[in-house]
Motif scaffolding. Structure first.
Motif, PDB file in Angstrom:
ATOM      1  N   PHE A  92      -2.310  -2.120  11.588  1.00 58.66           N
ATOM      2  CA  PHE A  92      -3.591  -1.490  11.911  1.00 58.66           C
ATOM      3  C   PHE A  92      -4.699  -2.527  12.038  1.00 58.66           C
ATOM      4  CE2 PHE A  92      -7.639   0.126  10.171  1.00 58.66           C
ATOM      5  CZ  PHE A  92      -7.944   1.099  11.107  1.00 58.66           C
ATOM      6  N   ASP A  93      -4.789  -3.443  11.080  1.00 64.61           N
ATOM      7  CA  ASP A  93      -5.822  -4.482  11.138  1.00 64.61           C
ATOM      8  C   ASP A  93      -5.627  -5.378  12.358  1.00 64.61           C
ATOM      9  OD1 ASP A  93      -7.290  -3.704   8.912  1.00 64.61           O
ATOM     10  OD2 ASP A  93      -6.078  -4.885   7.530  1.00 64.61           O
TER      11      ASP A  93
ATOM     12  N   HIS B  73      -0.512  -1.069   7.264  1.00 64.23           N
ATOM     13  CA  HIS B  73      -1.923  -1.454   7.290  1.00 64.23           C
ATOM     14  C   HIS B  73      -2.131  -2.808   7.967  1.00 64.23           C
ATOM     15  CE1 HIS B  73      -1.927  -4.570   4.064  1.00 64.23           C
ATOM     16  NE2 HIS B  73      -0.873  -3.918   3.659  1.00 64.23           N
TER      17      HIS B  73
ATOM     18  N   HIS C  15       2.355   5.158   7.170  1.00 63.28           N
ATOM     19  CA  HIS C  15       1.044   5.495   7.732  1.00 63.28           C
ATOM     20  C   HIS C  15       0.316   4.193   8.071  1.00 63.28           C
ATOM     21  CE1 HIS C  15      -3.107   7.043   7.856  1.00 63.28           C
ATOM     22  NE2 HIS C  15      -2.593   8.249   7.971  1.00 63.28           N
ATOM     23  N   PRO C  16      -0.526   4.178   9.112  1.00 68.97           N
ATOM     24  CA  PRO C  16      -1.273   2.957   9.447  1.00 68.97           C
ATOM     25  C   PRO C  16      -2.162   2.447   8.323  1.00 68.97           C
ATOM     26  CG  PRO C  16      -1.365   4.492  11.281  1.00 68.97           C
ATOM     27  CD  PRO C  16      -0.728   5.227  10.133  1.00 68.97           C
ATOM     28  N   HIS C  17      -2.445   3.283   7.329  1.00 69.39           N
ATOM     29  CA  HIS C  17      -3.298   2.851   6.222  1.00 69.39           C
ATOM     30  C   HIS C  17      -2.510   2.639   4.931  1.00 69.39           C
ATOM     31  CE1 HIS C  17      -6.739   5.055   8.529  1.00 69.39           C
ATOM     32  NE2 HIS C  17      -6.387   3.928   9.102  1.00 69.39           N
ATOM     33  N   THR C  18      -1.172   2.692   5.014  1.00 70.40           N
ATOM     34  CA  THR C  18      -0.346   2.362   3.849  1.00 70.40           C
ATOM     35  C   THR C  18       0.527   1.162   4.220  1.00 70.40           C
ATOM     36  OG1 THR C  18       1.302   4.072   4.447  1.00 70.40           O
ATOM     37  CG2 THR C  18      -0.427   4.688   2.882  1.00 70.40           C
TER      38      THR C  18
ATOM     39  N   TYR D 202       0.839  -1.199   0.000  1.00 73.74           N
ATOM     40  CA  TYR D 202       0.000   0.000   0.000  1.00 73.74           C
ATOM     41  C   TYR D 202       0.877   1.253   0.000  1.00 73.74           C
ATOM     42  CZ  TYR D 202      -4.351  -2.555   0.852  1.00 73.74           C
ATOM     43  OH  TYR D 202      -5.445  -3.369   0.728  1.00 73.74           O
TER      44      TYR D 202
ATOM     45  N   TRP E 172     -12.820   0.118   3.599  1.00 71.24           N
ATOM     46  CA  TRP E 172     -11.649   0.053   4.472  1.00 71.24           C
ATOM     47  C   TRP E 172     -10.770   1.261   4.199  1.00 71.24           C
ATOM     48  CZ3 TRP E 172      -6.407   0.349   4.061  1.00 71.24           C
ATOM     49  CH2 TRP E 172      -5.659  -0.105   5.138  1.00 71.24           C
ATOM     50  N   PRO E 173     -10.187   1.888   5.218  1.00 70.46           N
ATOM     51  CA  PRO E 173     -10.164   1.506   6.637  1.00 70.46           C
ATOM     52  C   PRO E 173     -11.286   2.126   7.462  1.00 70.46           C
ATOM     53  CG  PRO E 173      -8.652   3.286   6.274  1.00 70.46           C
ATOM     54  CD  PRO E 173      -9.252   2.993   4.927  1.00 70.46           C
TER      55      PRO E 173
END
Length: 814
Positions: A365-366, A362, A356-359, A43, A201-202
């Motif tokens: 993060f999950d 991730h 980043h927690p969403h890249t 990501y 998501w997210p």
């Protein structure tokens, strides 16, 4: 030429000459289609120019409608750390095992987004052919074509929005949209649904709740009415029922939309009275886009845009379940040469996935959400959050410096307010950084790392009040802890830790130690030694809980060998809930005396100017648009914090700005008012950032359209380059990190650092200069001088008149 396919790209979205050329093409109605990249399944790996909002970015799927493993994933990373990325790719198309022709004869099978992109380019040409030729290019443009593609795309079941964008391109559905098309503006995506998992998501993974950091959603404005436009008035939130009034939204958006596209960023938080609410909030956000009249028209073109929201809300979780992730102190490429975290990876020298927690985080993060933790993201300094709300502050792979106020506040939060602290560091070795220097043929300059995998000297300053410091070793190897197999990839060691703490040591080889003693040991086959890499500290009746670890690659999906999610969970159990794992807190690991390794503390490089990329050095300590609304534009919750700039020794203070205490500073990243020479190609991808660019890209704008703008500029000169131009100060820092730049700050409206003959401004000035000193005093002096001059002139005139009258009387008498 009307349609252009580009099956190339790269991560440098700040390559200004190339980006501006793309803007020039799309501004002239050339529809550009580009491959999103083959760096999947990671990501944050989008390639430029496909990540630009005015370009149709294409990802790849196979014949089973599964996202191809090689297809790059979103989100865009232009906006990080102070905003949130946009959805990309725009659409996906078949890109695996596509039959194509050989250069010689025959056919061959091809795979990649470079194959999927020409497929979409062909679709674009077919769609263009259905519009009558006499009106074809009055209707078709980069925005209207993207509207037809994303609105007609078929959403796939399974992949999320950062994997598939709007979905698989659908020629027939897009055709139906296009033959009925009337020029209009729209927003993509036009719905945010927290109940639509996994597509959303997210956002669908974590509900909103009161007291949290704002959740940011960044949508793209598509303006099919004209190459330029603007948002007529502030967007409005229309809830479907009374419950919707619990939602508070702050908007940042492109006041000027150019070329063809802009952005709308939603900063959403639940009001305090919704702390116990559980349910859905639904409603619409509306705003109007206005464009100049087309040829032969007299009235402005207007279009109403609607974004639907369906948000899941829950009661505020307990403090022990809330984690605050520090995004503010993260720096990545571009704009600077930030090296990779794992030196074992030779084919990817740059750290460019966003951190980043969403890249690239991730997976972590999950895992945290599955474990019942709630992750909030801090894109502002430490003074902008309240420690009493969080169980743990999580610092992972940080490259930036820290304000002194941040260091003081963190010490108080951890020691007196029960905030847990977890740090995952990375390597930092000056000799290794010097060896990583290389000559870049594109910029014709030498590139040298601005920092290591992490900024260890800065982290050591932050941890110094607790008696903790990292070293300068670069360690590699496998080890086992608590029955879990782990891998250490270019991590560092712990060089200092206080008495009573728990320290875990393992045998590693320092492959990057070039000392004579190490070389002799290596020749003798004796190069491994025990190094402390994990430290856990508990002080003052269990109210102070800190854990440090020297490697973040086990959390980062970019170059992960074996994940250490199990370790992070155990450390969070300790820092947030004081649950101690017997193996981690074994008596044999307890220090009977302080750990101090002499000569092991790394020092900052004096030959690299980190201020070019830093959010701290020579910057305002200010809470940005991603902070809680009550501290926006302020310096934080602590009243003792001042408008202070962090200045490192030997670093020229060329970008320093001061702001009056208690007022909102003149922020280079405040987009609530976008200047007119603003390059909206940049602004539309910088929610909570402003990029005021001029020159070639605005030449096509008429004088009437230019009145929409209110530029805030500085003059600068590029050593041997392109002569004198004008550019916003922040854009200067972002776009020309490697250049030798001399800056001449213009006297601009509302500038809070006027020189006044050079007497008032000093590099080390800590107390902000008052507005009265800068503006009122000079004005009073000018007015006083004018009145005195006028008075003297009038007195002199009266004397002259009296002299003339006396002469006349004497003549009469004679």
């Amino acid at each position: 030429m009307n349609v252009l396919n580009l099956s190339i790209g790269g991560p440098d979205y700040l390559d200004r000459p190339f980006v501006e050329k793309v803007w020039e093409l799309t501004a002239n109605k050339i529809i550009m289609v580009s491959a999103i990249g083959n760096d999947g399944p990671l990501y944050g790996t989008l390639n430029n120019p496909a990540d630009q909002s005015d370009v149709i970015g294409v990802g790849g799927i196979d014949y089973s409608d599964h996202i191809a493993s090689f297809s790059s994933r979103g989100m865009t990373t232009w906006e990080i750390p102070h905003g949130y990325g946009r959805i990309k790719p725009d659409v996906v198309a078949y890109g695996r095992e596509i039959i194509g022709s050989k250069i010689s004869t025959g056919c061959k099978s091809l795979s990649g987004t470079s194959v999927a992109s020409p497929v979409v380019a062909g679709v674009v040409c077919l769609l263009a052919s259905v519009i009558p030729e006499n009106i074809r290019w009055d209707i078709l443009n980069p925005a209207s074509m993207k509207q037809a593609l994303v609105e007609g795309a078929a959403k796939l079941g399974g992949p999320n929005m950062f994997e598939q964008g709007a979905g698989r391109v659908d020629l027939l559905e897009s055709y139906e949209i296009l033959i009925k098309y009337k020029p209009r503006a729209s927003i993509f995506p036009n719905i945010l649904d927290f109940t639509d998992c996994p597509y959303s998501w997210p956002f669908c993974r974590q509900p909103l709740y009161a007291g949290a950091m704002p959740v940011i959603f960044n949508a793209t404005i598509l303006n099919g009415m004209g190459v330029i436009g603007y948002v007529e008035s502030e967007p409005r939130w229309h809830p479907f029922d009374e419950v919707g009034n619990l939602l508070s939204i702050h908007f940042t958006y492109s006041n000027v939309i150019w070329p063809w596209t802009g952005y709308l960023a939603l900063h959403m938080q639940i009001k305090d009275e919704g702390a116990q609410f559980s349910g859905l909030i639904e409603g619409n956000i509306t705003f109007t886009v206005v464009s100049p009249p087309a040829k032969g028209e007299n009235n402005l073109r207007k279009s109403l845009c609607t974004l639907s929201l369906k948000l899941k809300v829950m009661p505020t979780p307990p403090r022990s379940q809330r984690i605050l992730w520090d995004q503010f102190h993260s720096i990545r490429y571009p704009p600077g040469y930030i090296p990779r975290d794992s030196l074992d990876v030779k084919n990817d020298i740059l750290d460019w996935h966003g951190d980043h927690p969403h890249t690239n985080f991730h997976g972590m993060f999950d895992m945290l959400r599955d474990a019942g933790y709630y992750v909030e993201i801090l894109g502002s300094p430490f003074t902008c959050f309240q420690a009493s709300k969080y169980g743990t502050l999580l610092l992972v792979d940080l490259e930036d410096e820290f304000f002194k106020e941040e260091i003081d506040k963190l010490q108080d939060d951890v020691k007196n307010h029960g905030l847990g602290l977890i740090v995952f560091a990375d390597w930092y070795n000056v000799e290794t950084m010097v060896k990583m220097k290389f000559f870049d043929d594109n910029t014709r300059s030498w590139w040298t790392p601005a920092t290591g995998g992490a900024n260890i000297p800065a982290l050591n300053d932050l941890l110094k009040p607790f008696g903790i410091a990292f070293g300068d070793t670069i360690l590699n190897g496998a080890f086992s802890l608590v029955g879990e197999r782990s891998h250490y990839a270019s991590g560092t060691d712990i060089a200092m830790f206080p008495e009573g703490g728990f320290v875990h040591r393992f045998s590693f080889e320092d492959n990057y130690n070039n000392s004579t003693a190490h070389n002799l040991l290596q020749a003798a086959g004796m190069v491994k030694a025990e190094y402390p890499i994990l430290g856990i500290l508990e002080l003052r009746d269990r109210s102070t809980r800190i854990a440090v670890y020297g490697d973040s690659n086990c959390l980062d999906t970019s170059h992960m060998v074996i994940n250490c999610y199990w370790l992070l969970r155990k450390l969070l159990d300790f820092t947030s809930q004081n649950i101690q794992d017997p193996m981690l807190f074994a008596p044999s690991s307890r220090l009977a005396s302080p750990l101090v390794r002499d000569g092991a503390f790394p020092v900052r490089r004096e030959d690299v100017n980190l201020s070019t990329y830093s959010s701290v050095i020579n910057r305002e300590l200010v809470c940005r648009n991603d902070a809680r609304f009550e501290v926006l534009g302020a310096n934080g919750y602590d009243s003792h914090a001042t408008w202070r700039n962090r200045k490192l020794p030997g670093i020229p203070n060329i970008f320093l700005e001061q702001s009056p205490k208690g007022t909102k500073p003149s922020m280079p990243f405040d987009n609530t008012s976008v200047s007119s020479n603003s390059n909206e190609g940049m602004s539309n991808v910088f929610p909570s950032l402003e990029s005021d660019l001029t020159d070639e890209k605005t030449k096509a704008i008429t004088e009437n359209e230019k009145t929409l703008f209110n530029p805030t500029m500085v003059d600068f000169e590029l050593g041997q380059s392109q002569g004198l131009k004008k550019v916003d100060k922040q854009s200067l820092e972002i776009f020309f990190p490697q250049r030798n730049i001399s800056v001449n700050i213009s006297r601009r409206r509302h500038h809070t650092k006027m020189d006044l003959l050079g007497w008032l401004n000093r590099d080390e000035l800590d107390i902000p200069m008052l507005v009265a000193v800068q503006w009122l005093a000079p004005v009073i002096l000018c007015i006083t001088g004018f009145i005195l001059g006028l008075s003297f002139w009038r007195v002199r005139q009266k004397r002259r008149r009296r002299g003339r009258k006396g002469t006349v009387r004497s003549s009469i008498l004679l």
